[in-house]
Design an enzyme around this catalytic site. Structure first.
Site, PDB file in Angstrom:
ATOM      1  N   LYS A  22       0.852  -1.206   0.000  1.00 31.51           N
ATOM      2  CA  LYS A  22       0.000   0.000   0.000  1.00 31.51           C
ATOM      3  C   LYS A  22       0.883   1.249   0.000  1.00 31.51           C
ATOM      4  O   LYS A  22       0.658   2.184  -0.776  1.00 31.51           O
ATOM      5  CB  LYS A  22      -0.900   0.008   1.221  1.00 31.51           C
ATOM      6  CG  LYS A  22      -1.512   1.364   1.526  1.00 31.51           C
ATOM      7  CD  LYS A  22      -2.295   1.410   2.814  1.00 31.51           C
ATOM      8  CE  LYS A  22      -1.502   1.717   4.049  1.00 31.51           C
ATOM      9  NZ  LYS A  22      -1.295   3.150   4.340  1.00 31.51           N
ATOM     10  N   ASN A  23       1.896   1.262   0.854  1.00 29.30           N
ATOM     11  CA  ASN A  23       2.703   2.482   1.006  1.00 29.30           C
ATOM     12  C   ASN A  23       3.694   2.694  -0.123  1.00 29.30           C
ATOM     13  O   ASN A  23       4.289   3.761  -0.224  1.00 29.30           O
ATOM     14  CB  ASN A  23       3.406   2.484   2.365  1.00 29.30           C
ATOM     15  CG  ASN A  23       2.417   2.715   3.503  1.00 29.30           C
ATOM     16  OD1 ASN A  23       1.249   3.024   3.250  1.00 29.30           O
ATOM     17  ND2 ASN A  23       2.858   2.519   4.729  1.00 29.30           N
ATOM     18  N   ARG A  93      -3.910  10.553   3.829  1.00 26.53           N
ATOM     19  CA  ARG A  93      -2.748  11.433   3.858  1.00 26.53           C
ATOM     20  C   ARG A  93      -1.847  11.220   2.660  1.00 26.53           C
ATOM     21  O   ARG A  93      -1.238  12.146   2.149  1.00 26.53           O
ATOM     22  CB  ARG A  93      -1.991  11.160   5.150  1.00 26.53           C
ATOM     23  CG  ARG A  93      -0.691  11.855   5.233  1.00 26.53           C
ATOM     24  CD  ARG A  93       0.049  11.531   6.484  1.00 26.53           C
ATOM     25  NE  ARG A  93       1.378  12.056   6.422  1.00 26.53           N
ATOM     26  CZ  ARG A  93       1.679  13.338   6.562  1.00 26.53           C
ATOM     27  NH1 ARG A  93       0.717  14.188   6.803  1.00 26.53           N
ATOM     28  NH2 ARG A  93       2.901  13.762   6.482  1.00 26.53           N
ATOM     29  N   CYS A 117      -4.311  12.753  12.323  1.00 24.80           N
ATOM     30  CA  CYS A 117      -5.055  11.513  12.531  1.00 24.80           C
ATOM     31  C   CYS A 117      -4.708  11.022  13.935  1.00 24.80           C
ATOM     32  O   CYS A 117      -3.949  11.642  14.664  1.00 24.80           O
ATOM     33  CB  CYS A 117      -4.694  10.489  11.466  1.00 24.80           C
ATOM     34  SG  CYS A 117      -2.969  10.067  11.494  1.00 24.80           S
ATOM     35  N   ARG A 122       0.772  14.972  11.955  1.00 23.25           N
ATOM     36  CA  ARG A 122       1.099  14.700  10.545  1.00 23.25           C
ATOM     37  C   ARG A 122       1.369  15.996   9.760  1.00 23.25           C
ATOM     38  O   ARG A 122       0.676  16.335   8.814  1.00 23.25           O
ATOM     39  CB  ARG A 122      -0.017  13.888   9.868  1.00 23.25           C
ATOM     40  CG  ARG A 122      -0.509  12.681  10.624  1.00 23.25           C
ATOM     41  CD  ARG A 122       0.565  11.652  10.942  1.00 23.25           C
ATOM     42  NE  ARG A 122       1.136  11.007   9.771  1.00 23.25           N
ATOM     43  CZ  ARG A 122       0.604   9.953   9.154  1.00 23.25           C
ATOM     44  NH1 ARG A 122      -0.526   9.475   9.604  1.00 23.25           N
ATOM     45  NH2 ARG A 122       1.180   9.416   8.108  1.00 23.25           N
ATOM     46  N   ASP A 313       5.081   1.047  11.940  1.00 23.57           N
ATOM     47  CA  ASP A 313       3.840   0.413  11.481  1.00 23.57           C
ATOM     48  C   ASP A 313       3.678  -1.013  11.991  1.00 23.57           C
ATOM     49  O   ASP A 313       2.629  -1.621  11.768  1.00 23.57           O
ATOM     50  CB  ASP A 313       3.784   0.417   9.953  1.00 23.57           C
ATOM     51  CG  ASP A 313       3.669   1.823   9.398  1.00 23.57           C
ATOM     52  OD1 ASP A 313       3.903   2.021   8.198  1.00 23.57           O
ATOM     53  OD2 ASP A 313       3.384   2.746  10.197  1.00 23.57           O
ATOM     54  N   ARG A 405      -8.480  -0.070   5.089  1.00 24.87           N
ATOM     55  CA  ARG A 405      -7.647   0.930   4.400  1.00 24.87           C
ATOM     56  C   ARG A 405      -6.347   0.298   3.914  1.00 24.87           C
ATOM     57  O   ARG A 405      -5.771   0.731   2.924  1.00 24.87           O
ATOM     58  CB  ARG A 405      -7.316   2.086   5.344  1.00 24.87           C
ATOM     59  CG  ARG A 405      -8.486   2.955   5.696  1.00 24.87           C
ATOM     60  CD  ARG A 405      -8.022   4.177   6.446  1.00 24.87           C
ATOM     61  NE  ARG A 405      -6.886   4.802   5.755  1.00 24.87           N
ATOM     62  CZ  ARG A 405      -6.104   5.728   6.314  1.00 24.87           C
ATOM     63  NH1 ARG A 405      -6.309   6.117   7.553  1.00 24.87           N
ATOM     64  NH2 ARG A 405      -5.097   6.259   5.638  1.00 24.87           N
TER      65      ARG A 405
HETATM   66  C1  EPZ Z   1       4.645   7.142   5.891  1.00 25.12           C
HETATM   67  O1  EPZ Z   1       3.927   8.243   6.403  1.00 25.12           O
HETATM   68  C2  EPZ Z   1       3.678   5.960   5.928  1.00 25.12           C
HETATM   69  N1  EPZ Z   1       2.489   6.249   5.144  1.00 25.12           N
HETATM   70  C3  EPZ Z   1       3.253   5.674   7.374  1.00 25.12           C
HETATM   71  O2  EPZ Z   1       2.456   4.483   7.351  1.00 25.12           O
HETATM   72  C4  EPZ Z   1       4.504   5.400   8.201  1.00 25.12           C
HETATM   73  O3  EPZ Z   1       4.123   5.205   9.542  1.00 25.12           O
HETATM   74  C5  EPZ Z   1       5.455   6.607   8.100  1.00 25.12           C
HETATM   75  O4  EPZ Z   1       5.777   6.854   6.712  1.00 25.12           O
HETATM   76  C6  EPZ Z   1       6.761   6.367   8.856  1.00 25.12           C
HETATM   77  O5  EPZ Z   1       7.404   5.251   8.357  1.00 25.12           O
HETATM   78  C7  EPZ Z   1       2.534   6.111   3.788  1.00 25.12           C
HETATM   79  O6  EPZ Z   1       3.558   5.799   3.226  1.00 25.12           O
HETATM   80  C8  EPZ Z   1       1.259   6.373   3.055  1.00 25.12           C
HETATM   81  P1  EPZ Z   1       6.828  10.563   7.655  1.00 25.12           P
HETATM   82  P2  EPZ Z   1       4.570   9.726   6.256  1.00 25.12           P
HETATM   83  O7  EPZ Z   1       6.735  11.821   6.867  1.00 25.12           O
HETATM   84  O8  EPZ Z   1       5.471   9.814   5.110  1.00 25.12           O
HETATM   85  C9  EPZ Z   1       7.372  13.982  10.846  1.00 25.12           C
HETATM   86  C10 EPZ Z   1       0.532   3.172   7.749  1.00 25.12           C
HETATM   87  O9  EPZ Z   1       0.062   2.712   8.792  1.00 25.12           O
HETATM   88  N2  EPZ Z   1       7.151  14.902   9.725  1.00 25.12           N
HETATM   89  O10 EPZ Z   1       7.919   9.616   7.340  1.00 25.12           O
HETATM   90  O11 EPZ Z   1       3.458  10.703   6.364  1.00 25.12           O
HETATM   91  C11 EPZ Z   1       6.152  13.145  11.177  1.00 25.12           C
HETATM   92  O12 EPZ Z   1       5.298  13.850  12.063  1.00 25.12           O
HETATM   93  C12 EPZ Z   1       1.066   4.595   7.711  1.00 25.12           C
HETATM   94  O13 EPZ Z   1       0.623   2.541   6.670  1.00 25.12           O
HETATM   95  C13 EPZ Z   1       7.345  16.244   9.923  1.00 25.12           C
HETATM   96  O14 EPZ Z   1       7.674  16.685  11.010  1.00 25.12           O
HETATM   97  O15 EPZ Z   1       5.438   9.822   7.573  1.00 25.12           O
HETATM   98  C14 EPZ Z   1       6.765  11.941  11.838  1.00 25.12           C
HETATM   99  O16 EPZ Z   1       7.052  12.222  13.181  1.00 25.12           O
HETATM  100  C15 EPZ Z   1       0.874   5.319   9.042  1.00 25.12           C
HETATM  101  N3  EPZ Z   1       7.145  17.109   8.867  1.00 25.12           N
HETATM  102  C16 EPZ Z   1       8.066  11.741  11.084  1.00 25.12           C
HETATM  103  O17 EPZ Z   1       8.347  13.010  10.471  1.00 25.12           O
HETATM  104  C17 EPZ Z   1       6.807  16.643   7.614  1.00 25.12           C
HETATM  105  O18 EPZ Z   1       6.670  17.470   6.685  1.00 25.12           O
HETATM  106  C18 EPZ Z   1       8.011  10.681   9.997  1.00 25.12           C
HETATM  107  O19 EPZ Z   1       6.866  10.949   9.208  1.00 25.12           O
HETATM  108  C19 EPZ Z   1       6.618  15.261   7.448  1.00 25.12           C
HETATM  109  C20 EPZ Z   1       6.810  14.404   8.498  1.00 25.12           C
END
Ligand code: EPZ
Length: 460
Positions: A22-23, A93, A117, A122, A313, A405
């Site tokens: 999915k991701n 997202r 969420c 996020r 995850d 989802r």
């Molecule tokens: C991806 O989300 C995945 N989703 C998430 O999986 C996964 O948990 C996450 O990566 C971490 O591995 C998809 O790929 C669709 P991040 P993403 O940006 O990219 C902070 C699932 O269950 N951050 O890597 O949105 C953020 O708050 C989902 O399948 C900022 O501060 O996550 C977090 O603490 C849930 N500013 C950290 O970085 C930003 O602009 C990592 O988030 C972006 C992120």
């Protein structure tokens, strides 16, 4: 709305095939906006998040065809609209990844800010930082991110990491935008997740020039245009890990096929530390059965960190497993410090868990008992299903749409490996208990004998 009704206490047994990631598929679908030729994904998982992404693409003017074998073809020959509305983005997202491709292709984009969420705020400040580094003017306007670069994007060198480390979708967004920027882009602090590598592999098939995939330094040489391609995404490592944990938790013999053990090394390492045996090959992992009345996992701590460390995850699923361990396990969540919606629900099933800020202390073994529980985020919901598989009696997991989802037909596939699980309408009351069945886990837990673990894959 549906619920899942689970009768616990049965060791799972059988083979389950892992679906496409999915991701990985979500940003790959967004990449279709970078070209006016068709992009074909033969193995997109049939899950709600993919359907949401397809709706976003159709709202932008893309033509989407879903073939009978599940293959998806997206063609964005004309993209008359460059605005992804809140109506669509709020659902998922991952749709924020249309920002980079729209900006690169149309030189402008308007994407509604993805809502927070249950796992955290996020933010997308790093996405916006990356677009600005490529020369775009980016503003927040009434809940929308408005970006423009009327003379086109210009490559640059940037650091994209944030306080919690790299951003997966942020790296995907900027990498896609950079493929059509003028000149060279270097992303330092890039995410190394397999899903980012997979997107990069797809972009290279489309004619992009990218080096350093899988490392924290990714270099992109901008090109004038990209062409169509066919790209099968990687197997879903989180789904695979969820099924492996289901096998280990129930003491069953589950063979998880069509997966990438090399994407799950940390999980295999932690299973070995927990004394839980498994076998594996090039594209499969099999749990070794044991009697959950006599044995249980050793308590094993995990800290979630960016890949290749323990994935956030799989944190909830690991917690469900540790409720049966004989001792205290510490779980530390560094990516989404509030990602503990599953704790209260697991405690309603009899788990002994204490939150300490971004950590949780799990005391085991707990004899979980079936209960009515509420799904929340996708992975927390999966953890409740896992707990229901090992709990004594009947568990009802409500708001199953959270699970849909990211997991394709979860109840059918669990049933195929021996679970007693049905999906019914929320308002139906059903008793799936079998008369005078001695639940396997009702016998007193004798002293644990550690099940010999299989050595880790060499060089996988
Ligand atoms: C991806 O989300 C995945 N989703 C998430 O999986 C996964 O948990 C996450 O990566 C971490 O591995 C998809 O790929 C669709 P991040 P993403 O940006 O990219 C902070 C699932 O269950 N951050 O890597 O949105 C953020 O708050 C989902 O399948 C900022 O501060 O996550 C977090 O603490 C849930 N500013 C950290 O970085 C930003 O602009 C990592 O988030 C972006 C992120």
């Amino acid at each position: 709305m549906d619920k899942l009704v689970i009768q616990g206490g049965r060791p799972l047994r059988g083979s389950v095939k892992v679906a496409g990631s999915k991701n990985a598929v979500l940003p790959v679908l967004a990449a279709s906006l970078l070209t006016d030729e068709p992009l074909v994904i033969p193995n997109a998982p049939r899950v709600a998040d993919v359907r949401s992404m397809l709706k976003v693409l159709e709202s932008l003017g893309s033509r989407v065809v879903q073939h009978s074998d599940g293959a998806i073809e997206v063609c964005s020959a004309s993209v008359p609209r460059s605005e992804a509305t809140w109506e669509h983005v709020r659902r998922m997202r991952g749709s924020v990844t249309v920002l980079g491709p729209l900006l690169a292709r149309m030189h402008r984009a308007c994407v509604s800010l993805p809502g927070g969420c249950v796992i955290g705020v996020r933010p997308i400040d790093l996405h916006m930082k990356g677009m600005r580094a490529l020369g775009a003017k980016v503003d927040l306007d009434g809940g929308d991110v408005r970006a423009e670069a009327f003379s086109g994007l210009v490559g640059s060198e940037m650091y994209l990491g944030g306080a919690q480390g790299p951003t997966v979708l942020g790296t995907a967004n900027v990498m896609m935008a950079a493929t059509l920027a003028k000149g060279r882009t270097v992303i330092h602090g890039a995410a190394c997740e397999p899903e980012v590598v997979d997107l990069g592999d797809c972009l290279i098939k489309m004619g992009a020039k990218i080096h350093g995939l899988g490392s924290p330094r990714i270099e992109i040489e901008g090109v004038k245009r990209l062409h169509g391609a066919e790209h099968a995404v990687i197997p879903d490592r989180i789904e695979a890990g969820t099924f492996v944990i289901a096998g280990a938790l129930t003491g069953g013999a589950v063979r998880v096929e069509n997966c990438r053990p090399d994407h799950l090394m940390i999980l295999l390492e932690r299973l070995s530390e927990a004394g839980l045996a498994y076998d594996h090959g090039e594209d499969w992992i099999a749990t070794v059965p044991y009697d959950t009345r006599a044995y249980g996992p050793r308590p094993t701590d995990v800290t979630t960190l960016p890949y290749p460390a323990f994935p956030t995850d799989l944190q909830a699923q690991w917690m469900a497993l540790m409720t049966t361990a004989r001792g205290m396990s510490l779980i530390s969540e560094t990516i989404f410090p509030d990602r503990y919606m599953h704790v209260a629900e697991l405690m309603r099933m009899g788990a002994n868990i204490r939150r300490q800020g971004a950590s949780a202390i799990v005391m085991g073994p707990a004899q979980l008992t079936g209960a009515q529980v509420m799904a929340s985020d996708l992975r927390a919901s999966a953890a409740l299903v896992l707990a229901g598989l090992v709990a004594r009696g009947q568990t009802e997991v409500h708001r199953v749409y959270h699970i849909d989802r990211g997991y394709e037909r979860i109840e059918e596939r669990l049933k195929e490996i021996g679970a007693s699980i049905v999906r019914v309408d929320e308002n139906v009351s059903i008793d799936t208990s079998e008369p005078d069945e001695e639940p396997a886990s009702s016998a007193p837990l004798r002293d644990k004998v550690i099940v010999p673990a299989t050595p880790l894959p060499s060089g996988a």
